[in-house]
Design an enzyme around this catalytic site. Structure first.
Site, PDB file in Angstrom:
ATOM      1  N   GLU A  26      56.324  29.554  40.639  1.00 27.83           N
ATOM      2  CA  GLU A  26      55.326  30.292  41.674  1.00 27.83           C
ATOM      3  C   GLU A  26      55.629  30.215  43.393  1.00 27.83           C
ATOM      4  OE1 GLU A  26      51.405  28.789  40.975  1.00 27.83           O
ATOM      5  OE2 GLU A  26      50.333  30.363  42.211  1.00 27.83           O
ATOM      6  N   ASN A 173      45.926  36.524  36.163  1.00 30.75           N
ATOM      7  CA  ASN A 173      45.853  35.158  36.124  1.00 30.75           C
ATOM      8  C   ASN A 173      44.753  34.465  36.290  1.00 30.75           C
ATOM      9  OD1 ASN A 173      47.598  32.333  35.915  1.00 30.75           O
ATOM     10  ND2 ASN A 173      46.671  32.414  37.978  1.00 30.75           N
ATOM     11  N   GLU A 174      44.531  33.538  35.378  1.00 33.52           N
ATOM     12  CA  GLU A 174      43.131  32.572  35.646  1.00 33.52           C
ATOM     13  C   GLU A 174      41.990  33.658  36.348  1.00 33.52           C
ATOM     14  OE1 GLU A 174      43.902  28.697  37.454  1.00 33.52           O
ATOM     15  OE2 GLU A 174      45.062  28.398  35.785  1.00 33.52           O
ATOM     16  N   TYR A 240      46.333  21.409  31.541  1.00 39.87           N
ATOM     17  CA  TYR A 240      47.137  20.510  32.240  1.00 39.87           C
ATOM     18  C   TYR A 240      46.585  18.953  31.773  1.00 39.87           C
ATOM     19  CZ  TYR A 240      48.894  24.025  35.591  1.00 39.87           C
ATOM     20  OH  TYR A 240      49.611  24.918  36.131  1.00 39.87           O
ATOM     21  N   GLU A 297      50.871  27.621  30.988  1.00 41.04           N
ATOM     22  CA  GLU A 297      50.729  26.786  32.223  1.00 41.04           C
ATOM     23  C   GLU A 297      50.394  25.413  31.603  1.00 41.04           C
ATOM     24  OE1 GLU A 297      48.922  27.315  36.168  1.00 41.04           O
ATOM     25  OE2 GLU A 297      49.267  29.451  36.188  1.00 41.04           O
ATOM     26  N   GLN A 346      55.663  23.150  36.923  1.00 40.71           N
ATOM     27  CA  GLN A 346      56.721  24.469  37.291  1.00 40.71           C
ATOM     28  C   GLN A 346      57.987  23.737  37.521  1.00 40.71           C
ATOM     29  OE1 GLN A 346      54.973  26.615  40.662  1.00 40.71           O
ATOM     30  NE2 GLN A 346      52.994  26.797  39.807  1.00 40.71           N
TER      31      GLN A 346
END
Ligand code: AHR
Length: 489
Positions: A26, A173-174, A240, A297, A346
């Protein structure tokens, strides 16, 4: 401690798609700028602006697929700002990440050049949150059309005659959060509309990806599948591992006690429950299993390193992170038939990175070395196995396994998650006869890490505490380790 891993080596099954080992880059902190792209005029050796050291390490790690430009950045990104002559590119403030100036010197062509150098498949996440349908539609046309259109000609004028043929296409995204704070109903309607205008050009068939849930937001999955399953190929899941369970104080990447270590692994293992839960919902709307779940992710999210910009999400990486990586990839392998591309967050200098850089220096993290060992599983066929071993105090089995076969080569990756105890393993391989075997390991104290002063503290080394007879291996697995065994049969 003892473990038996019974392997059905004669009956290979499902293929492990290489894309399960994908990565994410990103425009965040020092991921793209500094970490990957330094520009053609940099004193750091580069090819077309990409750091040679980093590209060569990424090839070693075996990056099969790369997602870009975000993340939250994706829904603020306007692709036209990042094409054409560098000097004329628009400058913007990266409001999500550190409020720094984004000069757009890394744009569409640079991303695809990076993928070319690394040898990976591009996955572009387009802007639904703040971009228009026309903008998204024209980005696909710019990338993939060979027709006689002004937009395709623009690509020619910018130096690329042949269409890029980008296949993986994220539509927002999200969008439940940074991508517009939408309800699932509102997003599903927009998704249907936006994806309509993302056309297929020539032979290329877009793999359309809808924004999926965060963690256990079952309702989001339910609504998306109910309203839009027939119009998507992939649905994303973001999850996460926050070691403390508290987003306000996630815990240090490097200073933790054994309880926190166990807690981290327990939380990481929850990935399996999430995948099973979301797949069960998806089954109701897609009994043929056409739509893939994509964990695009994942990874450990610790507190940033002291003294660094909080908006840059820079963290160190220890053997604890390596254990999380191995455990997670093992979970992905068990669900290989149902998953689409997955991406660790990432790739460089941000969150659970495989590479860290500082000026002209670079190192591969313990997580990077895990990916390097797991590379042998890409495109191989999964083998069934059963693990008999003790459970640790967090309830997890001490040994986590992936086993695959490519023709006459069987690869095992055996992870001993225990922070202090060695385990001796017996691995009967069923009906096959072993011709030769070799093993190598990545091990260390749970706090072990690579630093710019000691960049090779944690690295893969040959492992000799292994023996094989006709149809069985015996070996000791050091505490907190990943051991790869390559068996020729
Ligand atoms: O990876 C960092 C951020 O985490 C991404 O931008 C966003 O999608 C997620 O919340």
């Amino acid at each position: 401690m003892k473990a038996i891993i019974a392997l059905d080596a004669a009956r290979p099954g499902v293929r492990i798609p290489r894309e399960l080992h994908g990565h994410f880059s990103e425009h965040l902190g020092r991921c793209i700028y500094d970490g990957i792209f330094v520009g053609k005029d940099s004193p750091i050796p580069n090819e077309n602006g990409m750091r040679r050291d980093v590209v060569s390490a990424l090839r070693e790690i075996g990056v099969p697929l790369l997602r870009w430009p975000g993340g939250c950045f994706a829904d603020e990104y306007h692709w036209r700002d990042g094409i054409g002559p560098q000097f004329a590119r628009k400058r913007m403030v990266n409001t999500h990440w550190g409020g720094v100036v984004e000069d757009n010197s890394f744009g569409t062509h640079e991303f695809l050049e990076l993928c070319r150098q690394v040898g990976c498949t591009p996955y572009i996440n387009a802007n639904l949150g703040s971009g228009t349908i026309q903008e998204m539609s024209e980005w696909v046309e710019y990338l993939n059309s060979s027709g006689d259109s002004t937009v395709a000609m623009e690509r020619w004028a910018n130096g690329q005659k042949e269409p890029f043929g980008v296949r993986y296409w994220g539509v927002g995204n999200e969008n439940w959060g940074c991508g517009g704070n939408m309800t699932p109903e509102a997003y599903a309607d927009l998704y249907r509309r936006y994806q309509t205008y993302c056309r297929n050009y020539g032979e290329n068939r877009l793999f359309r990806i809808a924004c999926g849930p965060s963690e256990n937001d079952w309702h989001w999955t339910e609504v998306l599948m109910q309203k839009a399953a027939s119009m998507m190929d992939g649905l994303t899941l973001h999850s996460y591992t926050v070691p403390s369970g508290d987003w306000k104080d996630k815990g240090s990447a490097t200073e933790f006690n054994v309880e926190r270590y166990y807690e981290t692994l327990r939380r990481a293992a929850h990935m399996d429950d999430l995948i099973r839960g979301h797949l069960a919902i998806m089954d109701r709307y897609d009994p043929q299993h056409r739509v893939k779940l994509m964990v695009d992710e994942w990874g450990c999210w610790h507190n940033v390193e002291p003294g660094t910009n909080p908006g840059f999400l820079y963290q160190q990486n220890t053997m604890r992170d390596a254990m999380v990586a191995a455990l997670t990839l093992d979970i992905f392998h068990t669900h290989a038939e149902r998953l689409g591309p997955c991406c660790i967050a990432q790739m460089v200098n941000v969150l659970q990175s495989v590479i860290l850089t500082e000026g002209d220096r670079m190192l591969i993290t313990p997580t990077g070395w895990v990916f390097s060992m797991y590379k042998a599983h890409q495109e191989a066929e999964r083998l069934d196995y059963a693990v008999f071993c003790d459970r640790m105090e967090n309830g997890l089995k001490q040994v986590s396994v992936s086993a695959t076969r490519k023709k006459d080569v069987i690869t095992l990756t055996l992870t001993n998650l225990h922070p202090t105890d060695t385990v001796s393993c017996e691995i009967p391989l069923g009906d096959v006869r072993i011709v030769s075997a070799r093993s190598r390991t990545l091990s260390g104290d749970m706090h072990a890490m690579n630093t710019f002063d000691v960049p090779e503290q944690v690295q893969i080394s040959p492992w000799r505490d292994a023996a094989f007879a006709d149809a069985a291996l015996t070996m000791a697995l050091p505490a907190c380790s990943v051991t790869q065994v390559e068996v020729h049969v």
